[in-house]
Design an enzyme around this catalytic site. Structure first.
Site, PDB file in Angstrom:
ATOM      1  N   THR A   1      91.825  38.083  59.557  1.00  0.00           N
ATOM      2  CA  THR A   1      92.193  39.275  58.628  1.00  0.00           C
ATOM      3  C   THR A   1      90.834  39.999  58.153  1.00  0.00           C
ATOM      4  O   THR A   1      89.838  39.291  57.844  1.00  0.00           O
ATOM      5  CB  THR A   1      93.013  38.855  57.593  1.00  0.00           C
ATOM      6  OG1 THR A   1      93.287  39.930  56.711  1.00  0.00           O
ATOM      7  CG2 THR A   1      92.459  37.603  56.858  1.00  0.00           C
ATOM      8  N   ASP A   2      90.755  41.350  57.802  1.00  0.00           N
ATOM      9  CA  ASP A   2      89.672  41.856  57.108  1.00  0.00           C
ATOM     10  C   ASP A   2      89.509  41.479  55.671  1.00  0.00           C
ATOM     11  O   ASP A   2      88.477  41.591  55.273  1.00  0.00           O
ATOM     12  CB  ASP A   2      89.817  43.436  57.231  1.00  0.00           C
ATOM     13  CG  ASP A   2      90.992  44.028  56.666  1.00  0.00           C
ATOM     14  OD1 ASP A   2      91.910  43.097  56.210  1.00  0.00           O
ATOM     15  OD2 ASP A   2      91.205  45.105  56.731  1.00  0.00           O
ATOM     16  N   GLU A   3      90.537  40.727  55.090  1.00  0.00           N
ATOM     17  CA  GLU A   3      90.439  40.091  53.802  1.00  0.00           C
ATOM     18  C   GLU A   3      89.399  39.271  53.512  1.00  0.00           C
ATOM     19  O   GLU A   3      89.166  38.856  52.430  1.00  0.00           O
ATOM     20  CB  GLU A   3      91.984  39.774  53.369  1.00  0.00           C
ATOM     21  CG  GLU A   3      92.897  40.864  53.400  1.00  0.00           C
ATOM     22  CD  GLU A   3      94.178  40.695  52.436  1.00  0.00           C
ATOM     23  OE1 GLU A   3      94.173  39.732  51.772  1.00  0.00           O
ATOM     24  OE2 GLU A   3      95.262  41.506  52.792  1.00  0.00           O
TER      25      GLU A   3
ATOM     26  N   TYR B   1      95.371  33.427  49.468  1.00  0.00           N
ATOM     27  CA  TYR B   1      95.506  33.917  50.859  1.00  0.00           C
ATOM     28  C   TYR B   1      94.478  34.036  51.933  1.00  0.00           C
ATOM     29  O   TYR B   1      94.104  33.406  52.853  1.00  0.00           O
ATOM     30  CB  TYR B   1      96.530  35.326  51.187  1.00  0.00           C
ATOM     31  CG  TYR B   1      96.441  35.696  52.584  1.00  0.00           C
ATOM     32  CD1 TYR B   1      97.114  35.112  53.490  1.00  0.00           C
ATOM     33  CD2 TYR B   1      95.838  36.941  52.761  1.00  0.00           C
ATOM     34  CE1 TYR B   1      97.101  35.612  54.740  1.00  0.00           C
ATOM     35  CE2 TYR B   1      95.672  37.445  54.036  1.00  0.00           C
ATOM     36  CZ  TYR B   1      96.341  36.869  55.232  1.00  0.00           C
ATOM     37  OH  TYR B   1      96.466  37.380  56.429  1.00  0.00           O
TER      38      TYR B   1
ATOM     39  N   LYS C   1      92.538  32.021  54.739  1.00  0.00           N
ATOM     40  CA  LYS C   1      92.364  32.595  56.049  1.00  0.00           C
ATOM     41  C   LYS C   1      90.599  32.380  56.415  1.00  0.00           C
ATOM     42  O   LYS C   1      90.417  31.988  57.791  1.00  0.00           O
ATOM     43  CB  LYS C   1      92.541  33.944  56.329  1.00  0.00           C
ATOM     44  CG  LYS C   1      94.087  34.088  56.282  1.00  0.00           C
ATOM     45  CD  LYS C   1      94.869  33.850  57.403  1.00  0.00           C
ATOM     46  CE  LYS C   1      94.525  34.273  58.773  1.00  0.00           C
ATOM     47  NZ  LYS C   1      95.400  33.946  59.811  1.00  0.00           N
TER      48      LYS C   1
HETATM   49  P1  NAD Z   1     104.301  36.901  59.275  1.00  0.00           P
HETATM   50  O1  NAD Z   1     104.336  36.412  58.130  1.00  0.00           O
HETATM   51  O2  NAD Z   1     105.310  37.869  59.710  1.00  0.00           O
HETATM   52  O3  NAD Z   1     104.762  35.632  60.458  1.00  0.00           O
HETATM   53  C1  NAD Z   1     104.069  34.335  60.586  1.00  0.00           C
HETATM   54  C2  NAD Z   1     104.803  33.491  61.375  1.00  0.00           C
HETATM   55  O4  NAD Z   1     104.258  32.374  61.287  1.00  0.00           O
HETATM   56  C3  NAD Z   1     106.415  33.411  61.009  1.00  0.00           C
HETATM   57  O5  NAD Z   1     107.036  33.494  62.273  1.00  0.00           O
HETATM   58  C4  NAD Z   1     106.581  32.071  60.551  1.00  0.00           C
HETATM   59  O6  NAD Z   1     107.771  31.348  60.789  1.00  0.00           O
HETATM   60  C5  NAD Z   1     105.274  31.406  61.110  1.00  0.00           C
HETATM   61  N1  NAD Z   1     104.915  30.218  60.702  1.00  0.00           N
HETATM   62  C6  NAD Z   1     104.555  30.183  59.085  1.00  0.00           C
HETATM   63  N2  NAD Z   1     104.080  28.809  58.952  1.00  0.00           N
HETATM   64  C7  NAD Z   1     104.279  28.063  60.223  1.00  0.00           C
HETATM   65  C8  NAD Z   1     103.753  26.896  60.438  1.00  0.00           C
HETATM   66  N3  NAD Z   1     103.710  25.793  59.455  1.00  0.00           N
HETATM   67  N4  NAD Z   1     104.143  26.316  61.690  1.00  0.00           N
HETATM   68  C9  NAD Z   1     104.592  27.378  62.698  1.00  0.00           C
HETATM   69  N5  NAD Z   1     104.950  28.437  62.374  1.00  0.00           N
HETATM   70  C10 NAD Z   1     104.927  29.004  61.159  1.00  0.00           C
HETATM   71  O7  NAD Z   1     102.901  37.535  59.610  1.00  0.00           O
HETATM   72  P2  NAD Z   1     102.089  38.521  60.579  1.00  0.00           P
HETATM   73  O8  NAD Z   1     102.087  39.670  59.246  1.00  0.00           O
HETATM   74  O9  NAD Z   1     102.811  38.672  61.835  1.00  0.00           O
HETATM   75  O10 NAD Z   1     100.857  37.861  60.736  1.00  0.00           O
HETATM   76  C11 NAD Z   1     100.425  37.134  61.770  1.00  0.00           C
HETATM   77  C12 NAD Z   1      99.103  36.599  61.708  1.00  0.00           C
HETATM   78  O11 NAD Z   1      97.922  37.618  61.743  1.00  0.00           O
HETATM   79  C13 NAD Z   1      98.486  35.700  60.419  1.00  0.00           C
HETATM   80  O12 NAD Z   1      97.719  34.708  60.813  1.00  0.00           O
HETATM   81  C14 NAD Z   1      98.126  36.723  59.514  1.00  0.00           C
HETATM   82  O13 NAD Z   1      97.212  36.276  58.366  1.00  0.00           O
HETATM   83  C15 NAD Z   1      97.309  37.761  60.603  1.00  0.00           C
HETATM   84  N6  NAD Z   1      97.116  39.221  60.153  1.00  0.00           N
HETATM   85  C16 NAD Z   1      98.089  39.805  59.619  1.00  0.00           C
HETATM   86  C17 NAD Z   1      98.168  41.103  59.298  1.00  0.00           C
HETATM   87  C18 NAD Z   1      99.056  42.008  58.880  1.00  0.00           C
HETATM   88  O14 NAD Z   1      98.841  43.124  58.375  1.00  0.00           O
HETATM   89  N7  NAD Z   1     100.440  41.766  58.760  1.00  0.00           N
HETATM   90  C19 NAD Z   1      96.607  41.886  59.584  1.00  0.00           C
HETATM   91  C20 NAD Z   1      95.550  40.747  59.927  1.00  0.00           C
HETATM   92  C21 NAD Z   1      95.770  39.748  60.310  1.00  0.00           C
HETATM   93  O1  DAU Z   2      94.374  43.672  55.588  1.00  0.00           O
HETATM   94  C1  DAU Z   2      94.936  42.743  56.302  1.00  0.00           C
HETATM   95  C2  DAU Z   2      96.248  42.054  55.375  1.00  0.00           C
HETATM   96  O2  DAU Z   2      97.143  43.036  55.121  1.00  0.00           O
HETATM   97  C3  DAU Z   2      96.774  40.853  56.068  1.00  0.00           C
HETATM   98  O3  DAU Z   2      95.823  39.844  56.461  1.00  0.00           O
HETATM   99  C4  DAU Z   2      97.974  40.241  55.250  1.00  0.00           C
HETATM  100  O4  DAU Z   2      98.770  39.183  55.922  1.00  0.00           O
HETATM  101  C5  DAU Z   2      98.988  41.590  55.092  1.00  0.00           C
HETATM  102  O5  DAU Z   2      99.972  40.918  54.300  1.00  0.00           O
HETATM  103  C6  DAU Z   2      98.172  42.586  54.288  1.00  0.00           C
HETATM  104  O6  DAU Z   2      98.072  42.258  53.071  1.00  0.00           O
HETATM  105  P1  DAU Z   2      98.008  43.219  52.018  1.00  0.00           P
HETATM  106  O7  DAU Z   2      98.135  42.807  50.520  1.00  0.00           O
HETATM  107  O8  DAU Z   2      97.060  44.403  52.007  1.00  0.00           O
HETATM  108  O9  DAU Z   2      99.450  44.021  52.231  1.00  0.00           O
HETATM  109  P2  DAU Z   2     100.638  44.437  51.343  1.00  0.00           P
HETATM  110  O10 DAU Z   2     101.927  45.162  52.170  1.00  0.00           O
HETATM  111  O11 DAU Z   2     101.241  43.022  50.516  1.00  0.00           O
HETATM  112  O12 DAU Z   2     100.200  45.499  50.233  1.00  0.00           O
HETATM  113  C7  DAU Z   2      99.374  46.471  50.871  1.00  0.00           C
HETATM  114  C8  DAU Z   2      99.183  47.634  49.509  1.00  0.00           C
HETATM  115  O13 DAU Z   2     100.222  47.852  48.887  1.00  0.00           O
HETATM  116  C9  DAU Z   2      98.409  46.507  48.577  1.00  0.00           C
HETATM  117  O14 DAU Z   2      97.207  47.098  48.204  1.00  0.00           O
HETATM  118  C10 DAU Z   2      99.252  46.180  47.617  1.00  0.00           C
HETATM  119  C11 DAU Z   2     100.305  47.489  47.525  1.00  0.00           C
HETATM  120  N1  DAU Z   2     101.591  47.256  47.276  1.00  0.00           N
HETATM  121  C12 DAU Z   2     102.315  46.096  48.021  1.00  0.00           C
HETATM  122  C13 DAU Z   2     103.671  45.811  47.708  1.00  0.00           C
HETATM  123  C14 DAU Z   2     104.139  45.081  48.445  1.00  0.00           C
HETATM  124  C15 DAU Z   2     102.196  47.771  46.327  1.00  0.00           C
HETATM  125  O15 DAU Z   2     101.343  48.784  45.687  1.00  0.00           O
HETATM  126  N2  DAU Z   2     103.632  47.954  46.070  1.00  0.00           N
HETATM  127  C16 DAU Z   2     104.266  46.744  46.683  1.00  0.00           C
HETATM  128  O16 DAU Z   2     105.461  46.501  46.271  1.00  0.00           O
END
Ligand code: NAD
Ligand code: DAU
Length: 370
Positions: free
Chosen positions: A140-142, A165, A169
């Site tokens: 992730t970019d985080e 988190y 990562k």
């Molecule tokens: P998500 O939370 O929707 O899905 C995570 C999945 O992993 C789920 O199906 C869960 O059951 C499974 N899981 C969790 N713990 C586990 C374990 N111990 N063993 C096996 N399976 C397990 O997450 P997502 O948003 O699809 O993100 C997927 C990946 O991409 C993550 O690694 C996250 O850090 C990364 N990522 C997400 C975003 C985003 O915007 N959502 C952006 C950048 C990177």
């Molecule tokens: O940047 C990549 C990341 O993006 C991934 O690595 C994470 O897994 C993914 O969850 C996401 O993280 P964020 O914290 O950016 O996503 P979230 O949707 O939780 O929040 C997006 C922005 O919105 C953040 O600035 C917090 C804000 N927010 C979030 C929620 C849930 C609100 O203002 N209100 C809300 O209810």
């Protein structure tokens, strides 16, 4: 034939990736390993499981026996590790499971993959590997921390995680890099910005806002809503991962981003206006409303207590992946958000299914004070 292990393939991005692979490649075998936490839902890939090319195994990435058994049973040559605890707010409440899954889970998969893929040793004592194997860590970019008003994250930006988190990562990225350096294991790391699209669990900003709007509930905006995220349509992310698995240079990190920065408050307002417009254009959609169309407006926005340590801005420079692999973000935000909203309007059964368990209780506990 390539045989993929896709961990976390029942989650948001993992499931989209499985669907993408099945459409894009014919000669392919995929094993999804997922422990089905609150964020994983087998229903998301239920129809895909009718395809003989896809197999599902329920199991934890930390479990040595389970991971070993899938390597024993299937001729895996690619691992794409999506499995993770992914929600920043939850990591603030309960960091431990983030370290366990995200760091120890990653190390467990790496170790088993190394064992199964090693063919011998070279003259210097480094392991040698089967042809055509690769481990890809979805990061992730985080991990880069938070930006001010200007600048972009590149692959050489120093790592500076700020939440439990992102720290977990980053720990995972470092152990992946260590396997690449110490054992010369063929690895890649992709670092992506915020994804949005179908099958996004409604605890994250965009799907939560859509859900609340349709129910006429308040829309919680943290702080003053000025935080910026760089949004990427999930299918574009899947294309990037596919390109890195097949063509990325071993050992390299690739940043993936949407060139699409928006303040949170802009996202919320655009989501409200897009839903209003879709409801007017297609009155059949109004049947999913649990409130009257007149109640859908900016009065629903509520500014709430800010997230602890809330990162101000993320923005990715994807020059490297574009230059080396020809990838670029294809979906404009206005197009992607409309597609996403239409998907939610047409898939309310999915929303109900994934929120039927502890969702409401947890949400009230976690956000009751907001
Ligand atoms: P998500 O939370 O929707 O899905 C995570 C999945 O992993 C789920 O199906 C869960 O059951 C499974 N899981 C969790 N713990 C586990 C374990 N111990 N063993 C096996 N399976 C397990 O997450 P997502 O948003 O699809 O993100 C997927 C990946 O991409 C993550 O690694 C996250 O850090 C990364 N990522 C997400 C975003 C985003 O915007 N959502 C952006 C950048 C990177
Ligand atoms: O940047 C990549 C990341 O993006 C991934 O690595 C994470 O897994 C993914 O969850 C996401 O993280 P964020 O914290 O950016 O996503 P979230 O949707 O939780 O929040 C997006 C922005 O919105 C953040 O600035 C917090 C804000 N927010 C979030 C929620 C849930 C609100 O203002 N209100 C809300 O209810």
């Amino acid at each position: 034939m390539n045989c993929y292990l896709v961990t976390g393939g029942a989650g948001f991005i993992g499931a989209n990736f499985v669907k993408y692979l099945l459409k894009k490649h014919t000669d392919i075998q995929i094993v999804v390993l997922d422990s089905l936490t609150y964020a994983g839902n087998l229903g998301t890939i239920k129809d895909d499981l009718n395809d003989a090319r896809l197999t599902f195994v329920k199991g934890d990435v930390k479990d040595r026996e389970v991971v070993t058994s899938v390597f024993e049973k299937y001729p895996l040559n690619f691992v794409v590790n999506f499995a993770a605890e992914s929600h920043v707010d939850r990591s603030i409440e309960n960091p431990q499971v983030f370290l366990e899954t995200n760091i120890l889970g990653t190390q467990n998969i790496l170790d088993v993959a190394k064992k199964y893929w090693t063919t011998g040793k070279d003259a210097k004592g480094y392991p040698t590997y089967k042809e055509g194997v690769k481990y890809l860590q979805v990061s992730t970019d985080e991990v880069y921390g938070s930006l001010g008003e200007t600048g972009y994250f590149t692959e050489t930006t120093p790592l500076d995680p700020r939440s439990p988190y992102s720290a977990s990562k980053t720990g995972a990225d470092l152990i992946v890099k260590a396997y690449g350096e110490t054992y010369k294991m063929p690895i890649n790391i992709t670092r992506c910005s915020n994804n949005y699209g179908p099958y996004h669990f409604p605890e994250k900003l965009i799907p939560l806002i859509i859900k609340n709007i349709l129910e006429g509930k308040k829309l919680p905006v943290y702080g003053d809503g000025s935080n910026v995220r760089d949004w990427l349509f999930v299918e574009d992310h899947c294309k990037a991962i596919d390109a890195v698995v097949l063509k990325g240079r071993a050992g390299e990190v690739y940043n993936v981003g949407g060139h699409n920065e928006k303040k949170n408050i802009e996202i919320v307002k655009l989501t409200i206006s897009t839903i209003q417009q879709l409801m007017k254009e297609n009155p059949a959609y109004q049947s999913v409303l649990k409130t009257s169309l007149d109640n859908i407006n900016e009065n629903l926005i509520t500014y709430v207590t800010d997230r602890l340590g809330h990162d101000q801005r993320y923005a990715i420079d994807p020059t490297k992946i574009t230059g080396e692999l020809g990838w670029y973000p294809e979906t404009k935000f206005e197009v992607g958000i409309e597609k996403t909203i239409r998907w939610y309007l047409e898939n309310q059964a999915w929303v109900e299914e994934v929120t039927s368990g502890d969702y409401q209780k947890y949400y009230e506990q976690m956000y009751g004070n907001r």
